[in-house]
Write an enzyme that holds these catalytic residues in place. Structure first.
Site, short mmCIF file in Angstrom:
data_model
loop_
_atom_site.label_atom_id
_atom_site.label_comp_id
_atom_site.label_asym_id
_atom_site.label_seq_id
_atom_site.Cartn_x
_atom_site.Cartn_y
_atom_site.Cartn_z
N LYS A 201 0.84 -1.20 0.00
CA LYS A 201 0.00 0.00 0.00
C LYS A 201 0.87 1.25 0.00
CE LYS A 201 -3.60 2.19 2.79
NZ LYS A 201 -4.55 2.02 3.89
N GLU A 207 10.42 -4.88 4.48
CA GLU A 207 10.48 -6.28 4.05
C GLU A 207 10.15 -6.40 2.56
OE1 GLU A 207 8.97 -5.09 6.70
OE2 GLU A 207 8.94 -6.52 8.37
N GLY A 262 -5.01 -2.15 5.18
CA GLY A 262 -4.27 -3.31 4.68
C GLY A 262 -4.99 -4.62 4.92
N ARG A 263 -5.44 -4.85 6.15
CA ARG A 263 -6.07 -6.13 6.47
C ARG A 263 -7.48 -6.26 5.92
NH1 ARG A 263 -5.02 -2.83 10.47
NH2 ARG A 263 -6.60 -2.11 11.94
N GLU A 348 -5.12 -7.15 15.03
CA GLU A 348 -4.60 -5.85 14.63
C GLU A 348 -5.72 -4.80 14.71
OE1 GLU A 348 -1.68 -6.01 11.42
OE2 GLU A 348 -2.43 -4.09 10.74
N HIS A 379 -5.44 -33.68 17.74
CA HIS A 379 -4.36 -34.55 18.22
C HIS A 379 -3.25 -33.76 18.87
CE1 HIS A 379 -6.07 -38.15 16.29
NE2 HIS A 379 -6.63 -37.21 15.53
N LYS A 499 7.96 -1.03 12.43
CA LYS A 499 8.61 -0.61 11.18
C LYS A 499 9.74 0.38 11.49
CE LYS A 499 4.65 -1.34 8.08
NZ LYS A 499 3.81 -0.85 6.99
#
Ligand code: G6Q
Length: 534
Positions: A201, A207, A262-263, A348, A379, A499
């Site tokens: 964005k 990263e 973003g999410r 978030e 399990h 960041k």
């Protein structure tokens, strides 16, 4: 404190310890009474520790918190993300072409559809083999580079809808700045057949930009020509300048807007990889599924409103029963990344400690969200859910029709889901254990107290449409919880902090001369040891 909150506390004091056994025994219709259907999803919420009064008190709380007005404000495009001074208009990404929603005088729906059409044309070129790489070969591999909201939605949707994807295309997702991620994702690929989609964005994320630069070097290294970038890199961003600076032609950039968090962005151009995998038509089907749930949330009466009820039940479990975690348990292997997606969406959005006006909250906000597909989780960690000391709220998700019929396996899968939610709700008492002939010293170990709350979402079939509806259900449930907690569900200052901190520390690791470290003694020592050993 709000009157309805106080009333819920008093109510909790009365029924908080009532066992689900008793609640079911008192009402033979409970399983149908506390259930509803919307947008192709069936939600059974009867295995929560509630009665009719709980629901009416929670609805009163929603009323008292101004829920109607807050929902309308979101759909209108009001600035509801106040700390970032933006609307949160993800619903505009999936509304019909005829709708009109204005942000600062501009009709955003028209812009959304223009971008969708450009994405569709591009996706079609790649899928059909008409988009050729620099050396004239067709594209067979698509690598999405992005992180957080620019990764989790695309990877989740690709995995979830893989059944519907074009199988001769390979899709991979690179997010971590750990070089292993990119190296492993590309090691067996031919650069001549590989397209990178750089999703960011802001187009400033460390990263993503680091990985994108490394991918460009890999690509140019194999193809031997800088010009290859034009055929092997496209970008998805709101930052046209940043994209141009990186060297991607603006005609190969797909835009979106700052009013998409973003999410909440997987229905925007951030979903380009999803569209390439599925085709435009199925991508639009997914958006249609989101939209049906959006409309349901906007218009259904509160007592029959699925996202609203799911959100209110989360409030009940978190704030009144004290459940500090939520386990998301899809009985569907294709949904293996769904818990990770919901982790970001929920934690978030609602992992906040202050109210909209900045006062410290004196109640719990978002629970810790985690999960794994069933039956695998059974399990391992289900032991704690059944017999551990924390109260874990559970969301079971299952489908009536499996996508890969194989003998009795789908029935076995679903038998496990139904049996687990039943076992969690209903107890096995010491007397029942004894009656099974269990030796006395073992009796306490074999007792199940039950009374563990859960929801079950049962869907006919996993399709692009039902996946869209499922995600929108959780988005609006998160919104509902945020309204009750009176927090900003659309900012993420904790992420921003991370960041900044990394950018400050990286030069200290890299400098050739001994840096003067001004951290705490622990961080200083760790950095020195790293520098000595790296
Ligand atoms: C999402 C968050 C965060 C964000 C990533 C990537 O809501 O803001 O997860 O999506 O940090 O940001 P960019 O897309 O700007 O690279």
């Amino acid at each position: 404190m709000r009157t309805s909150w106080r009333a819920l506390e008093a109510h909790h004091a009365r029924i908080g310890q009532t066992h689900l056994r008793e609640l079911f025994a008192a009402d033979a219709q409970r399983g149908e009474r506390f259930a509803l259907e919307a947008a192709g999803l069936y939600l059974d919420y009867s295995k929560n520790r509630i009665d009719a009064e709980t629901i009416s008190l929670l609805l009163a709380l929603a009323g008292e918190c101004g829920m109607r007005e807050r929902i309308d404000a979101m759909f209108r495009g009001d600035v509801i993300n106040t700390t970032e001074a933006r609307p949160a208009l993800h619903i505009a990404l999936r509304t019909s072409m005829e709708a009109r929603i204005f942000v600062e005088g501009i009709d955003v729906v028209a812009e959304v559809h223009t971008v969708l059409d450009r994405m569709a044309a591009f996706a079609e070129q790649v899928r059909s083999g008409h988009w050729l790489g620099h050396t004239g070969k067709r594209i067979r591999n698509i690598v999405n580079i992005g992180i957080g909201g620019s990764d989790l939605g695309p990877v989740m949707a690709y995995e979830a809808l893989r059944h519907y994807s074009q199988r001769d295309l390979t899709l991979r997702f690179v997010s971590n700045v750990d070089p292993t991620d990119l190296v492993e994702a590309t090691r067996d690929l031919d650069a001549a057949e590989t397209l990178f989609i750089v999703c960011s964005k802001t187009f400033t994320t460390l990263e993503t930009l680091t990985n994108a630069h490394a991918a460009r070097a890999w690509s140019i290294g194999q193809l031997g020509d800088d010009k290859a970038v034009a055929r092997h890199f496209v970008a998805v961003s709101t930052n046209a300048e940043g994209v141009a600076e990186f060297g991607i032609d603006p005609s190969n950039m797909f835009g979106f807007w700052d009013w998409v968090g973003g999410r909440y962005s997987m229905g925007s151009a951030i979903g380009l990889s999803t569209m390439i995998a599925l085709g435009a038509e199925q991508f639009r089907e997914m958006l249609a599924g989101f939209h049906v749930m959006d409309e349901h949330f906007r218009s259904a009466p509160f007592e029959r409103n699925m996202p609203l009820l799911l959100g209110l039940l989360a409030i009940w479990n978190t704030n009144f029963l004290g459940a500090t975690t939520l386990a998301v348990l899809p009985y569907e292997q294709y949904l293996k990344r769904f818990p990770a997606y919901l982790q970001q969406l929920m934690m978030e959005s609602n992992g906040k400690h202050v109210t909209l006006s900045g006062e410290h909250v004196d109640y719990a906000t978002c629970p810790v969200v985690w999960g794994e597909p069933g039956t695998n989780g059974q399990h391992s960690f289900y032991q704690l859910i059944h017999q551990g000391t924390p109260l874990v709220a559970c969301d079971f998700i299952g489908f009536c029709q499996g996508l890969n019929p194989l003998g009795r396996q789908h029935d076995l899968l679903m038998a496990n889901l139904f049996a687990q939610s039943e076992a969690l709700a209903f107890s096995k008492t010491a007397d029942e254990v004894r009656a099974e002939g269990v030796a006395e010293p073992l009796v306490p170990h074999r007792v199940f107290e039950g009374n563990r709350p859960s929801n079950t979402l049962l869907v006919d079939r996993l399709t692009p449409h039902t996946l869209g509806a499922l995600i929108a259900l959780y988005e609006h449930s998160v919104f509902t919880q945020g309204v009750i907690w009176n927090i900003d569900s659309f900012d993420q200052w904790g992420v921003q902090l991370g960041k900044l901190l990394a950018e400050r520390t990286a030069p200290e690791l890299e400098s050739t001369t001994e840096p003067t470290l001004a951290h705490d003694s622990s961080t200083n020592a760790l950095i020195r040891r790293y520098r000595r050993t790296k």
